[in-house]
Design an enzyme around this catalytic site. Structure first.
Site, PDB file in Angstrom:
ATOM      1  N   LEU A  63       0.851  -1.179   0.000  1.00  0.00           N
ATOM      2  CA  LEU A  63       0.000   0.000   0.000  1.00  0.00           C
ATOM      3  C   LEU A  63       0.889   1.232   0.000  1.00  0.00           C
ATOM      4  O   LEU A  63       1.973   1.225   0.598  1.00  0.00           O
ATOM      5  CB  LEU A  63      -0.908   0.030   1.243  1.00  0.00           C
ATOM      6  CG  LEU A  63      -1.968  -1.064   1.387  1.00  0.00           C
ATOM      7  CD1 LEU A  63      -2.708  -0.899   2.705  1.00  0.00           C
ATOM      8  CD2 LEU A  63      -2.949  -1.048   0.227  1.00  0.00           C
ATOM      9  N   ASP A  64       0.437   2.296  -0.651  1.00  0.00           N
ATOM     10  CA  ASP A  64       1.173   3.556  -0.621  1.00  0.00           C
ATOM     11  C   ASP A  64       1.271   4.076   0.812  1.00  0.00           C
ATOM     12  O   ASP A  64       0.445   3.718   1.664  1.00  0.00           O
ATOM     13  CB  ASP A  64       0.466   4.612  -1.487  1.00  0.00           C
ATOM     14  CG  ASP A  64       0.356   4.191  -2.942  1.00  0.00           C
ATOM     15  OD1 ASP A  64       1.244   3.466  -3.415  1.00  0.00           O
ATOM     16  OD2 ASP A  64      -0.628   4.588  -3.592  1.00  0.00           O
ATOM     17  N   MET A  65       2.247   4.933   1.047  1.00  0.00           N
ATOM     18  CA  MET A  65       2.474   5.452   2.395  1.00  0.00           C
ATOM     19  C   MET A  65       1.197   6.021   3.006  1.00  0.00           C
ATOM     20  O   MET A  65       0.876   5.756   4.170  1.00  0.00           O
ATOM     21  CB  MET A  65       3.550   6.548   2.369  1.00  0.00           C
ATOM     22  CG  MET A  65       3.837   7.161   3.743  1.00  0.00           C
ATOM     23  SD  MET A  65       5.139   8.402   3.719  1.00  0.00           S
ATOM     24  CE  MET A  65       4.274   9.771   2.938  1.00  0.00           C
TER      25      MET A  65
END
Length: 302
Positions: A133-135
């Site tokens: 998942l993106d930050m």
């Protein structure tokens, strides 16, 4: 000793080699090679065995996979475990946390937090992220505890056996109740952003509108089903459609008065357990910042 592979030999398995049983059980050729070079890891009826031993009906074959371990610095980063057993760990990731150390950020990542979580429980395994998942995206992350589990999840994903459901708040009013975005995604020239481009990888996102908020600039609360799993796929597809994810500074949805990160959350994963085959449905509740934004929108406070 905890075994990673246990199997009671059936009548129609009689005469097979142990390594052939492992192959039937989905163990990769690479892992079988590692097992072959690992002493004391294969047993038949409680006694040491080798991979080329033949089996008889009702034999109990047990295998311990070679141990791997990670060496990240342990840090007290909160780990919200949704599910855990000997095969994998499922985490509800908080927003603002990078998954894996990089040159730009060697510490303060989810991997550092998992390292401490693991050591606090007296466990040892190599951290193998099944999904990313993106930050600034929150929600469900799977961590495999051995290479067989990791390989099984990868194969299951390629065969369409893993359902990935997200929730997002996007800018603007989506007129249709549901739809499919089937547009290829590739890298932009800056190598950071992704764009819809004819020479990109096939990318498919299904969406369904859950709520609409027509006050002010307008927003839509949507549920999204990732048929493929490209980098930034939801963010790119929704932005291309003219409805960027609220709070997404990279793809045009920045509206800091309501939320200070992209309002995107991995809410549900459905898949077959890599060992038992049992169907699992894991869910992570919508985080507080997105719930707070929805509350404001419902109360016309935007």
């Amino acid at each position: 000793m905890k075994f990673d592979f246990e199997y009671e030999v059936k009548k129609n398995d009689e005469g097979l080699l142990i390594k052939e049983l492992l192959k039937r059980g989905g163990v990769s050729a690479k892992l079988i090679q590692k097992i072959r070079h690992s002493d004391g890891s294969v047993f038949r009826n409680g006694k040491p065995a080798i991979l080329i031993d033949k089996v008889n009906a009702e034999d109990l074959v047990q295998v311990k996979y070679p141990e791997g371990k990670s060496n990240f610095d342990p840090e007290p980063i909160p780990i919200d475990a949704v599910y855990e057993d000997d095969s994998f760990l499922a985490i509800n990731k908080q927003p603002g946390v990078v998954i894996y150390p990089t040159k730009g950020q060697p510490n303060h990542t989810l991997a550092n937090g998992i390292m401490k979580y693991m050591l606090d429980r007296g466990d040892t395994y190599k951290i193998r992220f099944i999904n990313r998942l993106d930050m600034n995206t929150s929600g469900l992350i799977l961590v495999g505890k051995n290479p067989h589990v990791q390989n099984h999840f990868i194969t299951q994903g390629k065969q369409g056996g893993i359902s990935k459901i997200y929730r997002a708040i996007v800018c603007g009013i989506i007129d249709e109740d549901e739809g499919v975005i089937d547009l290829p995604i590739g890298k932009d020239e800056d190598n950071i952003k992704r764009i819809v481009t004819e020479d990109g990888s096939p990318s498919v996102t299904e969406y369904k509108v859950l709520e609409r908020f027509e006050e002010g600039d307008g927003y839509s609360y949507v549920e999204l089903n990732l048929i493929t799993g490209r980098t930034h796929q939801i963010r790119v597809h929704m932005s291309h459609k003219g409805h960027p994810v609220a709070g997404d500074q990279l793809y045009g949805g920045a509206r800091p008065m309501l939320i200070d990160r992209q309002a995107l959350h991995a809410v549900k994963l459905t898949f077959s357990h890599p060992i038992s085959g049992k169907k699992l449905n894991l869910e992570a509740p919508i985080p507080a910042d997105m719930e707070n934004m929805l509350k404001k929108l419902r109360n016309n406070e935007n």
